[in-house]
Motif scaffolding. Structure first.
Motif, PDB file in Angstrom:
ATOM      1  N   THR A 147       0.840  -1.187   0.000  1.00 36.40           N
ATOM      2  CA  THR A 147       0.000   0.000   0.000  1.00 36.40           C
ATOM      3  C   THR A 147       0.883   1.247   0.000  1.00 36.40           C
ATOM      4  OG1 THR A 147      -0.133   0.025   2.426  1.00 36.40           O
ATOM      5  CG2 THR A 147      -1.874  -1.144   1.234  1.00 36.40           C
ATOM      6  N   LYS A 148       0.255   2.406  -0.183  1.00 34.20           N
ATOM      7  CA  LYS A 148       0.965   3.680  -0.207  1.00 34.20           C
ATOM      8  C   LYS A 148       1.819   3.825   1.054  1.00 34.20           C
ATOM      9  CE  LYS A 148      -1.398   7.303   0.738  1.00 34.20           C
ATOM     10  NZ  LYS A 148      -2.431   8.373   0.666  1.00 34.20           N
ATOM     11  N   TYR A 153       6.029   0.340  -3.421  1.00 34.11           N
ATOM     12  CA  TYR A 153       4.642   0.455  -3.878  1.00 34.11           C
ATOM     13  C   TYR A 153       4.531   1.267  -5.158  1.00 34.11           C
ATOM     14  CZ  TYR A 153      -0.246   1.856  -4.175  1.00 34.11           C
ATOM     15  OH  TYR A 153      -1.521   2.091  -4.630  1.00 34.11           O
ATOM     16  N   LEU A 155       1.374   2.363  -8.208  1.00 31.16           N
ATOM     17  CA  LEU A 155      -0.068   2.455  -8.349  1.00 31.16           C
ATOM     18  C   LEU A 155      -0.662   1.170  -8.924  1.00 31.16           C
ATOM     19  CD1 LEU A 155      -2.416   4.357  -7.866  1.00 31.16           C
ATOM     20  CD2 LEU A 155      -2.139   5.221 -10.205  1.00 31.16           C
ATOM     21  N   SER A 156       0.116   0.475  -9.738  1.00 31.45           N
ATOM     22  CA  SER A 156      -0.370  -0.773 -10.326  1.00 31.45           C
ATOM     23  C   SER A 156      -0.606  -1.848  -9.266  1.00 31.45           C
ATOM     24  CB  SER A 156       0.630  -1.293 -11.372  1.00 31.45           C
ATOM     25  OG  SER A 156       1.911  -1.494 -10.793  1.00 31.45           O
ATOM     26  N   SER A 158      -2.238  -1.448  -6.656  1.00 29.66           N
ATOM     27  CA  SER A 158      -3.534  -1.211  -6.041  1.00 29.66           C
ATOM     28  C   SER A 158      -4.558  -2.269  -6.426  1.00 29.66           C
ATOM     29  CB  SER A 158      -4.064   0.180  -6.406  1.00 29.66           C
ATOM     30  OG  SER A 158      -4.296   0.284  -7.806  1.00 29.66           O
ATOM     31  N   LYS A 162      -6.944  -4.155  -3.773  1.00 27.80           N
ATOM     32  CA  LYS A 162      -8.395  -4.081  -3.899  1.00 27.80           C
ATOM     33  C   LYS A 162      -9.000  -5.472  -4.042  1.00 27.80           C
ATOM     34  CE  LYS A 162      -9.058  -1.154  -7.278  1.00 27.80           C
ATOM     35  NZ  LYS A 162      -9.855  -0.299  -8.190  1.00 27.80           N
ATOM     36  N   ASN A 295      -9.138   4.479  -0.582  1.00 30.99           N
ATOM     37  CA  ASN A 295      -8.430   5.591  -1.218  1.00 30.99           C
ATOM     38  C   ASN A 295      -7.264   6.069  -0.363  1.00 30.99           C
ATOM     39  OD1 ASN A 295     -10.097   5.569  -3.446  1.00 30.99           O
ATOM     40  ND2 ASN A 295     -11.416   7.218  -2.727  1.00 30.99           N
ATOM     41  N   GLN A 296      -7.470   6.123   0.959  1.00 35.39           N
ATOM     42  CA  GLN A 296      -6.404   6.587   1.852  1.00 35.39           C
ATOM     43  C   GLN A 296      -5.230   5.614   1.876  1.00 35.39           C
ATOM     44  OE1 GLN A 296      -8.282   7.280   5.649  1.00 35.39           O
ATOM     45  NE2 GLN A 296      -9.284   9.169   4.976  1.00 35.39           N
ATOM     46  N   LEU A 298      -4.337   3.640  -0.776  1.00 37.72           N
ATOM     47  CA  LEU A 298      -3.751   3.384  -2.093  1.00 37.72           C
ATOM     48  C   LEU A 298      -3.387   4.622  -2.903  1.00 37.72           C
ATOM     49  CD1 LEU A 298      -6.043   0.420  -3.255  1.00 37.72           C
ATOM     50  CD2 LEU A 298      -3.806   0.316  -2.135  1.00 37.72           C
ATOM     51  N   TYR A 299      -4.042   5.750  -2.645  1.00 40.76           N
ATOM     52  CA  TYR A 299      -3.858   6.894  -3.563  1.00 40.76           C
ATOM     53  C   TYR A 299      -3.345   8.146  -2.852  1.00 40.76           C
ATOM     54  CZ  TYR A 299      -6.850   3.745  -6.195  1.00 40.76           C
ATOM     55  OH  TYR A 299      -7.387   2.635  -6.797  1.00 40.76           O
TER      56      TYR A 299
END
Length: 299
Positions: A147-148, A153, A155-156, A158, A162, A295-296, A298-299
């Motif tokens: 995770t972030k 880590y 973005l891919s 994620s 998920k 969202n918190q 991963l992004y």
């Protein structure tokens, strides 16, 4: 002759019992002999999950917890807290906020088994999670969890994270509908379109027949929990995007764009009403909380 036949088996029995006496079975690994000193990780799991929720997490390797014909690897210990902490934020805390701690403690699975790798099936599909009797959940692919903020880590990554949340929400959806069944009207929406051949169908083609994923075409029950899990993990914006992505024209089964979209909206409405009427949960509020936590992370 008769006396001899009776004596021989008795002798064999006595010889066997003396020669092959296993001794104290409590010293045999797996039957009480495999002990270890509790680590800080064990304490964290105990204090965070076992004490408040009666949830146990088994991460030390035991092949007998899995299918014996599968090649799997143990989870890395450094992944356990990040995985279970994320599950707590995305799944546990959100349900507790909407339905209360008593609801969650009553219906949540009590035993998590973790595998480091995925479980590949003979038909080419991957099992990412299973549930048994509403009490035991097996999670795979733990070693790929990122995770972030975690080193490496991207973005891919994620999509893998998920998918793990999708599995949790999917299996908990099964627990809920096995406790109180969803409306029979749900089964009528796509009656005649369910198939055991779902693994040869893309998600995009499934959408064109009014299914949220290809796996939802496997059965009524899988359809229902795939709707629940997809709506929660993707959020309202993500689910709307799936509905709006259906192209013009008809599917190979003759379902038009308008009919496919109508089917998905009918299922959405029944999921929302089921959660409200049966569990007194505002599904859209649960959906918003769940997606915000994802969202918190991963992004």
């Amino acid at each position: 002759m008769k006396a001899l036949l009776l004596i021989i088996p008795l002798c064999l029995l006595l010889a066997c019992s003396k020669k092959d006496d296993p001794g104290k079975v409590e010293n045999i690994p797996g039957l009480g002999g495999d002990t270890w000193v509790n680590s800080p990780l064990d304490k964290w799991l105990h204090d965070t999950l076992t004490v408040p929720f009666n949830i146990a997490v088994k991460y030390k390797w035991d092949q007998f917890e899995f299918e014996l014909n599968k090649t799997l690897v143990p989870p890395k210990e450094e992944k356990i807290i990040p995985v279970m902490s994320a599950i707590q934020k995305v799944w546990m805390n959100t349900y507790i906020a909407e339905a209360g701690a008593v609801f969650f403690k009553r219906y949540s699975p009590k035993y998590f088994i973790l595998s480091g790798s995925a479980s590949w099936n003979e038909n080419g599909t991957i099992t990412l999670g299973t549930a048994e009797g509403g009490r035991k959940v097996v999670l795979y692919l733990v070693n790929d969890f990122l995770t972030k903020g975690m080193e490496g880590y991207q973005l891919s990554d994620s999509s893998n994270v998920k998918q793990m949340f999708h599995v949790i929400e999917h299996e908990f959806g099964h627990i809920l509908h096995q406790t109180v069944m969803y409306p029979v009207a749900f089964k009528r929406i796509c009656a005649g379109f369910y198939t055991g051949n779902w693994n040869n169908i893309s998600d995009e083609d499934a959408h064109r027949d009014g299914f949220v994923t290809a796996y939802s075409m496997a059965s009524f029950d899988e359809d229902f929990v795939e709707m629940v899990s997809t709506m929660l993990v993707e959020g309202k914006t993500g689910f709307d995007a799936i509905v709006n992505s259906i192209p013009e024209g008809s599917s190979i089964n003759g379902v038009s764009k308008a009919e496919a979209q109508s089917r998905l909206r009918q299922k959405e409405a029944l999921v929302v009403s089921y959660f409200s009427i049966v569990w007194h949960i505002d599904f859209y509020s649960l959906q918003t909380r769940t997606r915000r936590e994802i969202n918190q992370l991963l992004y």
